[in-house]
Write an enzyme that holds these catalytic residues in place. Structure first.
Site, PDB file in Angstrom:
ATOM      1  NE  ARG A 229     -10.315  -3.808   1.057  1.00 10.12           N
ATOM      2  CZ  ARG A 229      -9.581  -2.782   1.474  1.00 10.12           C
ATOM      3  NH1 ARG A 229     -10.163  -1.642   1.840  1.00 10.12           N
ATOM      4  NH2 ARG A 229      -8.263  -2.861   1.513  1.00 10.12           N
TER       5      ARG A 229
ATOM      6  CG  HIS B 147      -8.357   1.078  -2.892  1.00  9.84           C
ATOM      7  ND1 HIS B 147      -7.691  -0.080  -2.509  1.00  9.84           N
ATOM      8  CD2 HIS B 147      -8.957   1.551  -1.758  1.00  9.84           C
ATOM      9  CE1 HIS B 147      -7.878  -0.282  -1.215  1.00  9.84           C
ATOM     10  NE2 HIS B 147      -8.639   0.684  -0.741  1.00  9.84           N
TER      11      HIS B 147
ATOM     12  CD  GLN C  71     -13.297  -0.543  -0.488  1.00  9.33           C
ATOM     13  OE1 GLN C  71     -12.539  -0.457   0.467  1.00  9.33           O
ATOM     14  NE2 GLN C  71     -14.521  -1.052  -0.373  1.00  9.33           N
TER      15      GLN C  71
ATOM     16  NE  ARG D 112      -3.538   2.129   2.906  1.00  4.78           N
ATOM     17  CZ  ARG D 112      -4.825   2.216   2.573  1.00  4.78           C
ATOM     18  NH1 ARG D 112      -5.400   1.214   1.917  1.00  4.78           N
ATOM     19  NH2 ARG D 112      -5.536   3.283   2.875  1.00  4.78           N
TER      20      ARG D 112
ATOM     21  CG  ASP E 285     -13.508   7.645  -0.954  1.00  7.29           C
ATOM     22  OD1 ASP E 285     -13.533   7.575   0.297  1.00  7.29           O
ATOM     23  OD2 ASP E 285     -12.532   7.281  -1.626  1.00  7.29           O
TER      24      ASP E 285
ATOM     25  CB  CYS F  56     -14.064   2.564   0.374  1.00  4.72           C
ATOM     26  SG  CYS F  56     -13.242   4.163   0.349  1.00  4.72           S
TER      27      CYS F  56
END
Length: 308
Positions: A294, A134, A137, A107, A225, A266
């Protein structure tokens, strides 16, 4: 060797297999203690390096727990531990880590760190997030939608707010899973033309609609988001709030979507900014299923990478 770097770079049929396996693994755990090992322990004897240049809650916990549930072990490394690209080149770090571990999840900020790691590693590399995309996700989001509403193919997804890295991976997924996506947000925050073009080339209808009420009409799924990053300055936060205020997802906006439309985020969310608490905690919200998924989606991704 299978890297999982982005949704558009993973074959569509393989993505469907990953989603199916994630759902099956989730079902197999129903009623069992959260800390119990899976009956099948495909990662037994495997060591997974989890590298975090960028802070994380969900990514760190879900990958760590997922590896352990499947019988493997993790080595969690921060950017300070690694000094990626500073004291040692990324290429050399990749070569060395590959001698010790079976799988690398990273990450990071700059996408080139991920791509260089994958180029020189001799074990699979997973994109846990970059500033551009991402994918893990969105695999969880697809799993969540399909367990609530069936196939996402042919559905209308609306992204409200900032065309950020999560939005980018949704555009990648639109082409691979065959759904349409409408972006509603200020022009300054439009998603990258490259990502829009990739989805359109695969036959998805990608629409830019500035009016959020028009955008959500007929929507099967609305996604938001955070408007600001933890790294943004106070002045930057104020500017972004001013730009994005009219794109807040609230009850009035949800009322213009289909009656059975779902809402996703998310997390972490800034309640009463990009979304109201009444939507987050309301009957159309599946944000906590999404967060749980996830774990299941990433377990399936790791199995796919390792071929186990």
């Amino acid at each position: 060797m299978n890297h999982f770097l982005d949704i558009h770079s993973t074959p569509a049929d393989e993505l469907h297999k990953i989603i199916a396996q994630a759902g099956a693994m989730k079902q197999a755990r129903l009623g069992r203690p959260k800390g119990a090992l899976d009956d099948a322990q495909p990662l037994a004897g495997h060591m997974v390096a989890l590298i975090f240049e960028k802070p994380s809650t969900r990514t760190r916990v879900s990958f760590d727990v997922g590896v352990r549930q499947m019988g493997g072990q993790t080595m969690v490394l921060s950017g300070k531990d690694m000094q990626l690209g500073h004291g040692e080149t990324i290429a050399d770090t990749a070569r060395v880590l590959s001698r010790y571990v079976d799988l690398i999840m990273i990450r990071t900020f700059d996408e080139t760190v991920l791509t260089e790691m994958a180029e020189y590693a001799t074990v699979p590399v997973i994109n846990g997030l970059t500033d551009r995309t991402h994918p893990c996700q969105i695999m969880a989001d697809i799993l969540t939608y399909e367990e609530h509403r069936g196939s996402i193919k042919g559905k209308k997804v609306v992204w409200a707010g900032d065309g950020n890295n999560v939005c980018a991976s949704f555009l990648h997924a639109a082409g691979q899973f065959g759904f349409d996506l409408t972006f509603t947000g200020p022009a300054q925050l439009d998603p990258e033309d490259e990502f829009v073009g990739l989805a359109r080339q695969q036959g998805s209808t990608i629409t830019i609609e500035r009016d959020p009420v028009k955008a959500v009409q007929g929507a099967d799924l609305i996604v938001a988001d955070t408007w600001v990053s933890m790294h943004d300055s106070q002045s930057s936060k104020e500017r972004r709030h001013n730009m994005l205020r009219s794109y807040q997802v609230n009850d009035a906006l949800m009322a213009h979507a289909k009656p059975d439309a779902l809402f996703m985020h998310c997390l972490p969310a800034h309640r009463e900014e990009e979304v109201t608490s009444s939507v987050m905690d309301g009957p159309q919200s599946v944000i906590f299923d999404e967060a749980e998924n996830r774990l299941h989606a990433q377990k399936a991704v790791m199995r796919w990478c390792l071929g186990v």
